[in-house]
Design a protein around this motif. Structure first.
Motif, PDB file in Angstrom:
ATOM      1  N   CYS A 139       7.176 -20.787 -34.040  1.00 37.28           N
ATOM      2  CA  CYS A 139       7.493 -22.079 -35.765  1.00 37.28           C
ATOM      3  C   CYS A 139       7.638 -22.824 -35.562  1.00 37.28           C
ATOM      4  N   VAL A 140       7.147 -23.461 -37.290  1.00 36.85           N
ATOM      5  CA  VAL A 140       6.993 -24.819 -36.656  1.00 36.85           C
ATOM      6  C   VAL A 140       8.215 -25.908 -37.143  1.00 36.85           C
ATOM      7  N   ARG A 141       9.415 -25.294 -37.374  1.00 38.85           N
ATOM      8  CA  ARG A 141      10.697 -25.967 -36.927  1.00 38.85           C
ATOM      9  C   ARG A 141      10.356 -26.121 -35.664  1.00 38.85           C
ATOM     10  N   GLU A 142      10.360 -25.193 -34.593  1.00 38.89           N
ATOM     11  CA  GLU A 142      10.449 -25.050 -33.035  1.00 38.89           C
ATOM     12  C   GLU A 142       9.708 -26.010 -32.838  1.00 38.89           C
ATOM     13  N   MET A 143       8.413 -25.976 -33.299  1.00 42.93           N
ATOM     14  CA  MET A 143       6.931 -27.149 -32.723  1.00 42.93           C
ATOM     15  C   MET A 143       8.106 -28.512 -32.872  1.00 42.93           C
ATOM     16  N   VAL A 144       8.395 -28.672 -34.043  1.00 42.23           N
ATOM     17  CA  VAL A 144       8.675 -30.036 -34.180  1.00 42.23           C
ATOM     18  C   VAL A 144       9.857 -30.438 -33.269  1.00 42.23           C
ATOM     19  N   ALA A 145      10.786 -28.985 -33.063  1.00 36.38           N
ATOM     20  CA  ALA A 145      11.687 -29.894 -32.646  1.00 36.38           C
ATOM     21  C   ALA A 145      11.871 -29.671 -30.732  1.00 36.38           C
ATOM     22  N   ILE A 190       9.905 -33.701 -41.041  1.00 41.98           N
ATOM     23  CA  ILE A 190       9.861 -32.533 -41.019  1.00 41.98           C
ATOM     24  C   ILE A 190      10.361 -33.137 -43.023  1.00 41.98           C
ATOM     25  N   ALA A 191      10.894 -33.463 -43.893  1.00 38.47           N
ATOM     26  CA  ALA A 191      11.133 -33.694 -45.059  1.00 38.47           C
ATOM     27  C   ALA A 191      10.629 -34.924 -45.281  1.00 38.47           C
ATOM     28  N   GLN A 192       9.900 -35.597 -44.019  1.00 32.69           N
ATOM     29  CA  GLN A 192       8.776 -37.596 -44.666  1.00 32.69           C
ATOM     30  C   GLN A 192       7.318 -36.653 -44.368  1.00 32.69           C
ATOM     31  N   VAL A 193       6.842 -35.695 -43.769  1.00 36.32           N
ATOM     32  CA  VAL A 193       5.920 -35.186 -43.846  1.00 36.32           C
ATOM     33  C   VAL A 193       5.222 -34.336 -45.428  1.00 36.32           C
ATOM     34  N   VAL A 218       3.203 -21.491 -36.615  1.00 38.15           N
ATOM     35  CA  VAL A 218       1.910 -22.233 -36.032  1.00 38.15           C
ATOM     36  C   VAL A 218       0.700 -21.644 -36.458  1.00 38.15           C
ATOM     37  N   ASP A 219       0.395 -21.010 -35.389  1.00 37.78           N
ATOM     38  CA  ASP A 219      -1.050 -20.309 -35.202  1.00 37.78           C
ATOM     39  C   ASP A 219      -1.398 -19.837 -36.317  1.00 37.78           C
ATOM     40  N   ALA A 220      -0.830 -19.809 -37.476  1.00 36.59           N
ATOM     41  CA  ALA A 220      -1.210 -19.105 -38.870  1.00 36.59           C
ATOM     42  C   ALA A 220      -1.149 -19.936 -40.270  1.00 36.59           C
ATOM     43  N   LEU A 221      -0.872 -21.079 -39.718  1.00 34.33           N
ATOM     44  CA  LEU A 221      -1.106 -22.589 -40.507  1.00 34.33           C
ATOM     45  C   LEU A 221      -2.653 -22.634 -40.693  1.00 34.33           C
ATOM     46  N   SER A 222      -3.173 -23.324 -41.737  1.00 32.52           N
ATOM     47  CA  SER A 222      -4.641 -23.798 -41.695  1.00 32.52           C
ATOM     48  C   SER A 222      -4.367 -25.514 -40.649  1.00 32.52           C
ATOM     49  N   VAL A 237       2.661 -31.078 -38.700  1.00 32.90           N
ATOM     50  CA  VAL A 237       3.250 -30.461 -38.099  1.00 32.90           C
ATOM     51  C   VAL A 237       3.767 -31.337 -36.890  1.00 32.90           C
ATOM     52  N   MET A 238       2.342 -31.246 -36.242  1.00 36.37           N
ATOM     53  CA  MET A 238       2.070 -32.315 -35.107  1.00 36.37           C
ATOM     54  C   MET A 238       2.531 -34.154 -35.207  1.00 36.37           C
TER      55      MET A 238
END
Length: 260
Positions: free
Chosen positions: A96-102, A127-130, A140-144, A151-152
């Motif tokens: 998930c996105v949070r795991e990627m950011v982590a 996450i808030a800044q972006v 993550v693999d379901a995102l545009s 996210v990156m």
């Protein structure tokens, strides 16, 4: 934190000797600025960026980070100072996105990767800044492409480095997403006083959003640096991207196709 290039030569070493891509580059990157690297295909933009990011060694010259030679830093020290966002799309399933950011916190979490309160706070802040809190639990693999790029960038922000290098961050994006990402990076550079340096082929967007441009020509000695206005007024932009089919308007900072 200042990043200096002193007579830098980039390229590759092989069995038959060194292949020089660019040489004798003396320049610096400043905190609080968005700098865009422009140039034609084959000019050596990616090679220069990879050298600055310490992914490959220079062939000559010196890179100085905060007054120290770059090669004097340990990998962990570099990971706490330089964040990198590459062109390649991450092929990740089940994250998930949070795991990627982590994952940006890996320089601080040690071997076991256990997140402490300060790590969770850094992830939340990134996450808030972006501006992607609603994506936190998405895969993550379901995102545009645009969402994935944000996210990156958030992952790089979570790394809390003063310098962020990005290789073609708008390469796979539609036009509104390109604008969104470049404006976001400019805002982050100014608001958080980060040094943000990226390569791009989106010339007009770079001219409208960057604080400073690096123009890289096919000649290994050909690098011109200045603000978009300076490079428009002195003719560098029209010279670097000259073509009988393209005209450049220095007033509006726009290119147009010459029609007959």
């Amino acid at each position: 934190m200042e990043y200096e290039l002193r007579e830098l030569t980039t390229g590759y070493r092989g069995k038959h000797g060194a292949r020089i891509v660019s040489e004798h580059i003396t320049a610096s990157l400043q905190a609080g600025e968005l700098t865009c690297l422009l140039g034609p295909n084959g000019a050596g933009k990616s090679t220069l960026l990879r050298t600055l990011a310490a992914f490959q060694p220079p062939l000559g010259g010196t890179l100085m980070l905060d007054g120290r030679p770059l090669d004097s830093f340990t990998p962990l020290e570099l990971a706490m100072r330089i964040g990198v966002v590459l062109t390649e799309r991450p092929e990740i399933n089940g994250m998930c996105v949070r795991e990627m950011v982590a994952m940006g916190r890996s320089p601080y979490t040690g071997f076991w990767g256990v997140l402490k309160a300060e790590d969770e706070a850094a992830i939340d802040e990134a996450i808030a800044q972006v501006g992607i809190p609603t994506l936190c639990h998405r895969q993550v693999d379901a995102l545009s492409d645009g969402e994935r790029q944000k996210v990156m960038i958030a992952k790089a922000l979570a790394q809390e480095t003063p310098i962020i290098f990005l290789d073609e961050p708008t390469a796979f994006l539609d036009y509104p997403s390109k604008v969104d990402v470049l404006l976001l990076l400019r805002c982050l550079a100014r608001k958080m006083q980060k040094t943000v340096f990226l390569s791009t082929h989106d010339i007009e967007l770079a001219m409208q959003t960057a604080d400073r441009l690096w123009l890289m020509g096919r000649d290994s000695h050909d690098l011109v640096i200045g603000t978009p206005r300076e490079l428009a007024d002195n003719g560098s932009l029209s010279r670097f991207f000259s073509s009988p089919d393209i005209s450049f308007d220095a007033e509006t900072l726009r290119f147009s196709v010459v029609t007959f």
